[in-house]
Design an enzyme around this catalytic site. Structure first.
Site, PDB file in Angstrom:
ATOM      1  N   SER A   1       0.850  -1.275   0.041  1.00  0.00           N
ATOM      2  CA  SER A   1      -0.029  -0.084  -0.014  1.00  0.00           C
ATOM      3  C   SER A   1       0.759   1.306  -0.058  1.00  0.00           C
ATOM      4  O   SER A   1       1.521   1.307   0.794  1.00  0.00           O
ATOM      5  CB  SER A   1      -0.790   0.041   1.140  1.00  0.00           C
TER       6      SER A   1
ATOM      7  N   HIS B   1      -1.456  -1.545  -4.282  1.00  0.00           N
ATOM      8  CA  HIS B   1      -2.511  -1.116  -3.771  1.00  0.00           C
ATOM      9  C   HIS B   1      -2.524   0.494  -3.389  1.00  0.00           C
ATOM     10  O   HIS B   1      -1.433   1.154  -2.699  1.00  0.00           O
ATOM     11  CB  HIS B   1      -2.672  -1.731  -2.293  1.00  0.00           C
TER      12      HIS B   1
ATOM     13  N   ASP C   1      -4.631   3.683  -1.854  1.00  0.00           N
ATOM     14  CA  ASP C   1      -5.766   4.077  -0.924  1.00  0.00           C
ATOM     15  C   ASP C   1      -6.080   5.400  -1.196  1.00  0.00           C
ATOM     16  O   ASP C   1      -5.399   6.192  -1.065  1.00  0.00           O
ATOM     17  CB  ASP C   1      -5.044   3.690   0.459  1.00  0.00           C
TER      18      ASP C   1
ATOM     19  N   MET D   1      -8.780   8.411   0.104  1.00  0.00           N
ATOM     20  CA  MET D   1      -9.580   8.566   1.524  1.00  0.00           C
ATOM     21  C   MET D   1     -10.025  10.046   1.174  1.00  0.00           C
ATOM     22  O   MET D   1      -9.383  10.892   0.667  1.00  0.00           O
ATOM     23  CB  MET D   1      -8.732   8.388   2.721  1.00  0.00           C
TER      24      MET D   1
ATOM     25  N   HIS E   1      -8.446   1.195  -3.756  1.00  0.00           N
ATOM     26  CA  HIS E   1      -9.189   0.946  -2.800  1.00  0.00           C
ATOM     27  C   HIS E   1      -9.890   2.322  -2.607  1.00  0.00           C
ATOM     28  O   HIS E   1      -9.305   3.090  -1.996  1.00  0.00           O
ATOM     29  CB  HIS E   1      -8.533   0.475  -1.691  1.00  0.00           C
TER      30      HIS E   1
ATOM     31  N   MET F   1     -12.035   4.648  -0.262  1.00  0.00           N
ATOM     32  CA  MET F   1     -12.679   4.649   1.110  1.00  0.00           C
ATOM     33  C   MET F   1     -13.366   6.145   1.052  1.00  0.00           C
ATOM     34  O   MET F   1     -12.866   7.017   1.691  1.00  0.00           O
ATOM     35  CB  MET F   1     -11.364   4.747   2.139  1.00  0.00           C
TER      36      MET F   1
ATOM     37  N   MET G   1     -11.333  -6.068   5.516  1.00  0.00           N
ATOM     38  CA  MET G   1     -10.409  -4.994   6.495  1.00  0.00           C
ATOM     39  C   MET G   1     -10.228  -5.684   7.810  1.00  0.00           C
ATOM     40  O   MET G   1     -11.103  -6.019   8.497  1.00  0.00           O
ATOM     41  CB  MET G   1     -11.268  -3.747   6.737  1.00  0.00           C
TER      42      MET G   1
ATOM     43  N   ASP H   1      -6.674  -6.415   4.194  1.00  0.00           N
ATOM     44  CA  ASP H   1      -6.111  -5.112   4.306  1.00  0.00           C
ATOM     45  C   ASP H   1      -5.982  -4.599   5.729  1.00  0.00           C
ATOM     46  O   ASP H   1      -6.996  -4.427   6.432  1.00  0.00           O
ATOM     47  CB  ASP H   1      -6.734  -4.151   3.312  1.00  0.00           C
TER      48      ASP H   1
HETATM   49  C1  DX5 Z   1      -6.071   1.381   5.640  1.00  0.00           C
HETATM   50  C2  DX5 Z   1      -5.782   1.301   4.246  1.00  0.00           C
HETATM   51  C3  DX5 Z   1      -4.554   0.056   4.450  1.00  0.00           C
HETATM   52  C4  DX5 Z   1      -3.299   0.533   4.972  1.00  0.00           C
HETATM   53  C5  DX5 Z   1      -2.580  -0.633   5.280  1.00  0.00           C
HETATM   54  O1  DX5 Z   1      -7.081   2.284   5.850  1.00  0.00           O
HETATM   55  O2  DX5 Z   1      -6.803   0.698   3.534  1.00  0.00           O
HETATM   56  O3  DX5 Z   1      -4.272  -0.216   2.925  1.00  0.00           O
HETATM   57  O4  DX5 Z   1      -2.480   1.436   4.191  1.00  0.00           O
HETATM   58  O5  DX5 Z   1      -1.531  -0.264   6.099  1.00  0.00           O
HETATM   59  P1  DX5 Z   1      -0.538  -1.240   7.003  1.00  0.00           P
HETATM   60  O6  DX5 Z   1      -0.234  -2.245   6.198  1.00  0.00           O
HETATM   61  O7  DX5 Z   1       0.569  -0.319   7.541  1.00  0.00           O
HETATM   62  O8  DX5 Z   1      -1.762  -1.559   8.129  1.00  0.00           O
HETATM   63 ZN    ZN Z   2      -6.145  -0.393   1.643  1.00  0.00          ZN
END
Ligand code: DX5
Ligand code: ZN
Length: 229
Positions: free
Chosen positions: A12, A37, A39, A41, A70, A72, A141, A176
């Site tokens: 990620s 990956h 992320d 947000m 991903h 969010m 998750m 994740d």
């Molecule tokens: C959390 C994200 C993850 C996160 C994982 O909200 O969706 O992808 O970056 O990070 P680690 O591996 O550090 O938990």
């Molecule tokens: Zn993620």
């Protein structure tokens, strides 16, 4: 893209250097990452803001393999085309992000991407039971989404239930949050095939010193395969 259940490590980039995403993506791929990956947000669905489709489009040319986005965010539907045009291979939306996840998954496939559905830790496996024929990936998750570096929450029972529910369907199970050498093996044994890892991959390395990325990826893969190094 042919479907298989081999173990895939997906770093990620939330744990990468935000000023150097292109080089970070190339570095983790060169060091053995299977997918990248990404992320996204929005500060609304989760209490943190990362970046949007323009950044995804800028990163895309630096990724040779799979770009796994991903989302969010809530709402999702108005932004699906933008992420598909940015070159996302997988677009994953949260089942909690709105009342019409079925329509959202159809729209993601309609935009030409693979459709993923993510489940927060508090959401049961049954929430995706009627979505499995229009889904390419279920993301379980193992932290509450919003931040990297959080403590792993055990979702083994949920993963096992999902694996049985999926049966022969070509649907990946992705994990994740908090995946590292200690947690990888249990989730794979329960039925996961895609392991997202942020801090556990990027820890100790940098673009100018990428060897630790490779060491970390190999260690997670070995732990996931039950081979302890
Ligand atoms: C959390 C994200 C993850 C996160 C994982 O909200 O969706 O992808 O970056 O990070 P680690 O591996 O550090 O938990
Ligand atoms: Zn993620």
């Amino acid at each position: 893209m042919t479907f298989d259940r081999s173990i895939k490590i997906a770093p990620s980039i939330l744990a990468a250097d935000f000023g150097n995403f292109g080089a970070e993506c190339a570095a983790v791929e060169a060091q053995g990452a299977d997918w990248v990956h990404v992320d996204v947000m929005d500060g609304h669905f989760v209490p943190n803001i990362s970046f949007g489709p323009t950044t995804c489009a800028a990163i895309r040319p630096h990724i040779k393999g799979i770009m796994d986005v991903h989302l969010m965010i809530s709402p999702v539907d108005p932004y699906i085309d933008a992420f598909a045009q940015a070159g996302a291979d997988f677009i994953t939306a949260h089942v909690e992000a709105g009342p019409h996840i079925h329509r959202t998954l159809q729209a993601i496939r309609g935009a030409g991407a693979k459709a993923g559905v993510a489940l927060n830790p508090g959401t049961p496996a049954s929430a995706v039971e009627h979505l499995l024929d229009i889904t390419d990936l279920v993301c379980v998750m193992t932290v509450n989404p919003g931040f990297g570096g959080q403590k792993f929450i055990d979702m083994t029972d949920k993963i096992r239930t999902l694996r049985a529910m999926i049966g022969d369907r070509p649907v990946h199970i992705e994990i994740d949050g908090g995946v590292d050498v200690n947690t990888a093996s249990g989730v794979v044994q329960a039925g996961a095939d895609v392991l997202v890892a942020g801090s556990a991959v990027f820890r100790g390395g940098s673009v100018s010193n990428p060897t630790p990325y490779g060491d970390n990826i190999r260690a997670i893969r070995a732990a996931a395969s039950g081979v302890y190094v």
